[in-house]
Design an enzyme around this catalytic site. Structure first.
Site, PDB file in Angstrom:
ATOM      1  N   ARG A  34       4.928 -56.027  73.580  1.00 45.77           N
ATOM      2  CA  ARG A  34       6.326 -55.685  73.276  1.00 45.77           C
ATOM      3  C   ARG A  34       6.786 -56.267  71.942  1.00 45.77           C
ATOM      4  NH1 ARG A  34       8.347 -56.249  79.484  1.00 45.77           N
ATOM      5  NH2 ARG A  34       8.039 -54.067  80.006  1.00 45.77           N
ATOM      6  N   LYS A 217       4.884 -47.197  96.074  1.00 48.21           N
ATOM      7  CA  LYS A 217       5.826 -46.545  96.984  1.00 48.21           C
ATOM      8  C   LYS A 217       6.244 -45.165  96.511  1.00 48.21           C
ATOM      9  CE  LYS A 217       8.046 -50.800  98.437  1.00 48.21           C
ATOM     10  NZ  LYS A 217       9.212 -51.620  98.200  1.00 48.21           N
ATOM     11  N   GLY A 373       4.755 -50.089  83.311  1.00 51.08           N
ATOM     12  CA  GLY A 373       4.024 -51.342  83.141  1.00 51.08           C
ATOM     13  C   GLY A 373       2.604 -51.329  83.682  1.00 51.08           C
ATOM     14  N   GLY A 396      10.954 -47.379  83.830  1.00 54.96           N
ATOM     15  CA  GLY A 396      12.105 -46.631  84.349  1.00 54.96           C
ATOM     16  C   GLY A 396      12.723 -45.725  83.296  1.00 54.96           C
TER      17      GLY A 396
HETATM   18  P1  AMP Z   1       4.800 -49.564  91.400  1.00 57.51           P
HETATM   19  O1  AMP Z   1       5.482 -50.830  91.002  1.00 57.51           O
HETATM   20  O2  AMP Z   1       5.436 -48.852  92.540  1.00 57.51           O
HETATM   21  O3  AMP Z   1       4.499 -48.652  90.221  1.00 57.51           O
HETATM   22  O4  AMP Z   1       3.409 -50.003  91.991  1.00 57.51           O
HETATM   23  C1  AMP Z   1       2.422 -50.691  91.267  1.00 57.51           C
HETATM   24  C2  AMP Z   1       1.648 -51.494  92.258  1.00 57.51           C
HETATM   25  O5  AMP Z   1       1.121 -50.641  93.240  1.00 57.51           O
HETATM   26  C3  AMP Z   1       0.468 -52.228  91.669  1.00 57.51           C
HETATM   27  O6  AMP Z   1       0.762 -53.604  91.667  1.00 57.51           O
HETATM   28  C4  AMP Z   1      -0.667 -51.908  92.626  1.00 57.51           C
HETATM   29  O7  AMP Z   1      -1.400 -53.036  93.024  1.00 57.51           O
HETATM   30  C5  AMP Z   1       0.060 -51.325  93.822  1.00 57.51           C
HETATM   31  N1  AMP Z   1      -0.783 -50.448  94.628  1.00 57.51           N
HETATM   32  C6  AMP Z   1      -1.489 -49.374  94.238  1.00 57.51           C
HETATM   33  N2  AMP Z   1      -2.199 -48.865  95.266  1.00 57.51           N
HETATM   34  C7  AMP Z   1      -1.938 -49.633  96.334  1.00 57.51           C
HETATM   35  C8  AMP Z   1      -2.380 -49.623  97.696  1.00 57.51           C
HETATM   36  N3  AMP Z   1      -3.224 -48.706  98.123  1.00 57.51           N
HETATM   37  N4  AMP Z   1      -1.911 -50.577  98.522  1.00 57.51           N
HETATM   38  C9  AMP Z   1      -1.046 -51.504  98.069  1.00 57.51           C
HETATM   39  N5  AMP Z   1      -0.585 -51.566  96.813  1.00 57.51           N
HETATM   40  C10 AMP Z   1      -1.030 -50.645  95.951  1.00 57.51           C
END
Ligand code: AMP
Length: 415
Positions: A34, A217, A373, A396
């Site tokens: 950054r 999620k 990120g 975002g």
């Molecule tokens: P987000 O902040 O929603 O973009 O999610 C990113 C995070 O999702 C990363 O830290 C990954 O470790 C996590 N992630 C990806 N796949 C999985 C999974 N199958 N189970 C748990 N966490 C996950």
């Protein structure tokens, strides 16, 4: 006004950057992307004979002073990156004297803007359900204007180069712009680049257009997923959200991450994709682990038939091939969110397969935009950041821009 045309000589420029860099427990920067991202703008102002006042947030101090999030910790790194001395103003709202004393070619770094609740403009210590909330919000908005006015009073012109926070209407990202006329406010180079990259995705779509959305999620990505459905030919959904979809369709997902209140939403997304003729690609097999750890035992199993006590942590080989085939045939690619728990070296194969396929498609002429990120961390981890068309600094902000929302930080300058 544009940064290219503005005459900075003899002027003081207040520049909003995103120096929200990750620090280790000793306050050392672990990734300076950054800071490097803002250098073209900062160096241009100094080279033109302007004086620089740099402002940023760091972390989420929630309106209180927190030494662990002090920008003082990165002053020397900023100085080294700029090749100039950097003075530090320990209170961003009381820096008038330091700003006034600044001469051409000098640099002043202000303390973390979010040490003041006025920066975000949200009332603190009061619940939204409280009847007094609306009044508190009104009062905070008035204080936010005063705070923005104070920051504006330090300088002759305002430059916003913080794409990462452009989707927020904060004092330093948007409200401050009201205190400069159109000839004295502008986007920085990084912002201009980000805006052009989003334009490339939105207005100049070469087909097929494939979006890859991953992460933990579905709930945090639903806005963009629904919006992308009107634009893309292929939509790959991967990462943790795979298991919400698998469960919604009657699958057995063991201990996998799942949003039980989003099962209907998952079915709705599947239905909408069919209606809109979008090729929705979901994982069919996964690498499951028997613990959420890099050292967990591993096995490949169907994403909808995961044994008890195991959880899906990465895309399996069949899934990786299916994803790669779709990505390699694309001409426009957007990637946000990893395909697995890529932070653990034993669960990076899915994200690596996506990155490799994007690199190959890009070499064959596709436009690829990677943002958010964790996807950026992936391309950095795999050493392919320079082999995709554009790596966005926005998470975002990028998603909201692609959703077609007008970002307050950009609207405040462009009107
Ligand atoms: P987000 O902040 O929603 O973009 O999610 C990113 C995070 O999702 C990363 O830290 C990954 O470790 C996590 N992630 C990806 N796949 C999985 C999974 N199958 N189970 C748990 N966490 C996950």
């Amino acid at each position: 006004m544009t940064i290219e045309d503005y005459k900075f000589a003899g002027k003081k420029a207040i520049v909003r950057v995103d120096f929200n860099v990750p620090l280790d427990e000793n306050g050392k920067i672990t990734d300076d992307t950054r800071i490097r991202g803002a250098l073209p703008t900062l160096k241009k102002i100094l080279a033109d004979g302007g004086a620089l006042i740099i402002m940023s947030h760091m972390g989420k101090p929630k309106g209180k002073v927190n030494p662990k999030m002090s920008l003082g910790q990165i002053k020397d790194a900023v100085a080294a990156a700029l090749g100039a001395d950097v003075k530090f103003a320990p209170d961003c709202a009381k820096a008038a004297d330091e700003a006034a004393a600044l001469k051409s070619g000098e640099v002043l770094l202000l303390e973390n803007l979010r040490f003041y609740p006025e920066e975000e403009g949200k009332p603190v210590g009061i619940d939204k359900a409280d009847p007094a909330y609306d009044e508190a919000k009104k009062e905070m908005k008035a204080r936010q204007k005063e705070f923005a006015k104070t920051l504006a009073s330090y300088a002759d012109c305002y430059v916003n180069d913080a794409f990462g926070t452009a989707h927020r209407k904060h004092a330093s990202t948007a409200v401050i712009a009201d205190y400069f006329d159109a000839d004295n406010k502008m986007l920085g180079y990084l912002m201009e680049k980000e805006v052009t990259a989003v334009d490339n995705i939105l207005s100049n779509i070469k087909r097929p257009f494939t979006a890859i959305m991953g992460g933990s999620k579905v709930s945090t990505k639903i806005g963009i997923i629904e919006n992308l459905m009107d634009k893309v030919d292929n939509l790959i959904l991967c990462g943790g959200m795979t298991y919400t979809f698998a469960k919604a369709q009657g699958g057995k997902i063991g201990l996998s991450i799942c949003e039980d209140d989003k099962l209907d939403l998952a079915l709705d997304i599947i239905k909408k994709a069919k209606e809109k003729g979008v090729n929705l690609v979901l994982g069919t097999d996964c690498v499951a682990g028997d613990a959420f750890s890099n050292d967990a035992n591993r096995q490949i199993c169907p994403s909808n038939d995961i044994p008890d006590g195991w959880e899906g942590m990465d895309a399996g080989p069949e899934t990786r091939k299916a994803f790669a085939d779709v990505i390699k045939s694309a001409k426009t690619i957007l990637w946000n969110g990893p395909a697995g728990v890529f932070e653990f070296d034993n669960f990076t194969d899915g994200s690596r397969a996506i990155a490799d396929a994007i690199v190959e498609a890009t070499a064959n002429g596709a436009f690829s935009l990677v943002g958010g990120g964790d996807s950026v961390a992936c391309v950095n981890k795999f050493g392919v950041a320079d082999k995709v068309s554009y790596v966005s600094t926005g998470g975002g902000a990028l998603l909201e821009a692609i959703e077609g929302k007008v970002l307050p930080g950009i609207a405040a300058i462009k009107g």
